[in-house]
Motif scaffolding. Structure first.
Motif, PDB file in Angstrom:
ATOM      1  N   SER A 185      35.580  37.721  43.988  1.00 32.57           N
ATOM      2  CA  SER A 185      36.611  37.651  42.960  1.00 32.57           C
ATOM      3  C   SER A 185      37.946  38.152  43.498  1.00 32.57           C
ATOM      4  CB  SER A 185      36.182  38.482  41.744  1.00 32.57           C
ATOM      5  OG  SER A 185      34.967  38.004  41.210  1.00 32.57           O
ATOM      6  N   LEU A 186      37.924  39.238  44.263  1.00 34.43           N
ATOM      7  CA  LEU A 186      39.151  39.741  44.877  1.00 34.43           C
ATOM      8  C   LEU A 186      39.718  38.719  45.857  1.00 34.43           C
ATOM      9  CD1 LEU A 186      38.097  43.449  45.551  1.00 34.43           C
ATOM     10  CD2 LEU A 186      39.826  42.672  43.925  1.00 34.43           C
ATOM     11  N   ARG A 215      43.216  45.970  55.178  1.00 35.88           N
ATOM     12  CA  ARG A 215      41.785  45.697  55.139  1.00 35.88           C
ATOM     13  C   ARG A 215      41.197  46.318  53.880  1.00 35.88           C
ATOM     14  NH1 ARG A 215      43.109  46.520  60.479  1.00 35.88           N
ATOM     15  NH2 ARG A 215      42.453  44.873  61.921  1.00 35.88           N
ATOM     16  N   LEU A 216      40.791  45.458  52.956  1.00 39.47           N
ATOM     17  CA  LEU A 216      40.198  45.900  51.706  1.00 39.47           C
ATOM     18  C   LEU A 216      38.687  45.728  51.822  1.00 39.47           C
ATOM     19  CD1 LEU A 216      40.496  46.846  48.793  1.00 39.47           C
ATOM     20  CD2 LEU A 216      40.803  44.469  48.122  1.00 39.47           C
ATOM     21  N   VAL A 217      37.951  46.844  51.868  1.00 35.14           N
ATOM     22  CA  VAL A 217      36.505  46.824  52.084  1.00 35.14           C
ATOM     23  C   VAL A 217      35.786  47.243  50.799  1.00 35.14           C
ATOM     24  CG1 VAL A 217      34.621  47.630  53.542  1.00 35.14           C
ATOM     25  CG2 VAL A 217      36.936  47.492  54.468  1.00 35.14           C
ATOM     26  N   VAL A 218      34.825  46.435  50.377  1.00 37.66           N
ATOM     27  CA  VAL A 218      34.044  46.732  49.176  1.00 37.66           C
ATOM     28  C   VAL A 218      32.650  47.173  49.619  1.00 37.66           C
ATOM     29  CG1 VAL A 218      33.145  45.843  47.001  1.00 37.66           C
ATOM     30  CG2 VAL A 218      35.329  45.005  47.881  1.00 37.66           C
ATOM     31  N   GLN A 263      46.102  34.207  50.362  1.00 33.62           N
ATOM     32  CA  GLN A 263      45.774  33.817  51.731  1.00 33.62           C
ATOM     33  C   GLN A 263      45.087  34.939  52.521  1.00 33.62           C
ATOM     34  OE1 GLN A 263      49.609  32.453  53.266  1.00 33.62           O
ATOM     35  NE2 GLN A 263      49.014  30.356  52.806  1.00 33.62           N
ATOM     36  N   PRO A 264      43.903  35.362  52.076  1.00 31.55           N
ATOM     37  CA  PRO A 264      43.188  36.397  52.825  1.00 31.55           C
ATOM     38  C   PRO A 264      42.311  35.808  53.929  1.00 31.55           C
ATOM     39  CG  PRO A 264      41.942  35.877  50.869  1.00 31.55           C
ATOM     40  CD  PRO A 264      43.169  34.972  50.851  1.00 31.55           C
ATOM     41  N   GLU A 287      46.122  46.744  41.921  1.00 28.16           N
ATOM     42  CA  GLU A 287      46.103  48.161  42.283  1.00 28.16           C
ATOM     43  C   GLU A 287      45.366  48.375  43.605  1.00 28.16           C
ATOM     44  OE1 GLU A 287      44.371  50.128  38.985  1.00 28.16           O
ATOM     45  OE2 GLU A 287      46.145  49.951  37.705  1.00 28.16           O
ATOM     46  N   ALA A 288      44.265  47.630  43.788  1.00 31.73           N
ATOM     47  CA  ALA A 288      43.509  47.751  45.036  1.00 31.73           C
ATOM     48  C   ALA A 288      44.344  47.295  46.223  1.00 31.73           C
ATOM     49  CB  ALA A 288      42.222  46.930  44.948  1.00 31.73           C
TER      50      ALA A 288
END
Length: 235
Positions: A71-72, A53-56, A78-79, A9-10
């Motif tokens: 974990s993500l 770009r997934l930023v936590v 391949q990030p 979902e993210a």
């Protein structure tokens, strides 16, 4: 299974409304007049428009932000990883890294006083706002307390009289930029030394290094460990 669903979902959110808009380039009038149209966009520009770009981030430290990011990254395909928590970088501990390239990060200045030119008047010590100068009996700078404001150089009577000033302002090395390789993919990060300044500038360097790795390896996803705290200057 629940975590894999959350990760999916993210990624979908990162691929949807938050996708960076494609760069717009105006047509050159001279080429348009000849019927050739605008110049073709470089491949790097087209690829940059499709990078997710997934930023936590977190409101405070110690909430498990880095564990979630790692974990993500393990679930992603391949990030490229970026550790933007340069004050306390630890993403490399969670994903396992091998440094490939380390560069010095310079920010601000630190004063140095030549004792052979210092007359021991103490003007600089009295003016220093951080109390970084002590008289022994010549002026001596404590580097860890120096904030690099340069006031000592300005008020020094030796330099003001036209002679060579005993004060020199040197660029300060306050951290390092690290390019590494992890099991999940390339990782860029920064390490800010204790008391180091300009964490935002180092984060900008980390982000630029991540963009370079993304283009070089042909990846389309960045997983970024952001800095914690609502009062962090990087945010």
């Amino acid at each position: 299974e629940r975590f894999a669903k959350l990760a999916a979902e993210a990624m979908t959110l990162a691929d949807g409304a938050h996708r960076a808009p494609a760069p717009v380039r105006a047509k050159r009038p001279d080429r348009a007049a000849k019927g050739q149209g605008a110049a073709p966009k470089p491949a790097a520009m087209n690829q940059a428009a499709t990078v997710r770009r997934l930023v936590v981030v977190s409101g405070k430290g110690g909430t498990g932000k880095t564990t979630l990011t790692a974990s993500l990254a393990a679930l992603a395909a391949q990030p490229v990883l970026a550790d933007c928590d340069v004050d306390a970088a630890n993403l490399h501990l969670a994903v396992g890294c091998r440094d490939e390239r380390v560069e010095e990060f310079q920010s601000g200045y630190v004063a140095e006083i030549d004792p052979s030119r210092c007359v021991g008047c103490g003007v600089c010590a009295k003016a220093c706002p951080s109390g970084a100068i002590r008289m022994t009996p010549r002026a001596e700078v404590e580097p860890l307390r120096c904030e690099g404001c340069g006031l000592c150089e300005i008020v020094c009577p030796v330099g003001r009289m036209g002679d060579a000033s005993p004060v020199t302002m040197w660029p300060a090395v306050s951290g390092e930029l690290v390019r590494a390789r992890s099991a999940s993919g390339p990782l860029s990060g920064g390490r800010l030394w204790a008391g180091g300044e300009a964490s935002g500038k180092l984060v900008a360097r980390v982000r630029a290094a991540a963009d370079e790795a993304t283009l070089f390896h042909g990846r389309t996803l960045q997983v970024i460990d952001g800095p914690p705290g609502t009062g962090c200057p990087v945010n």
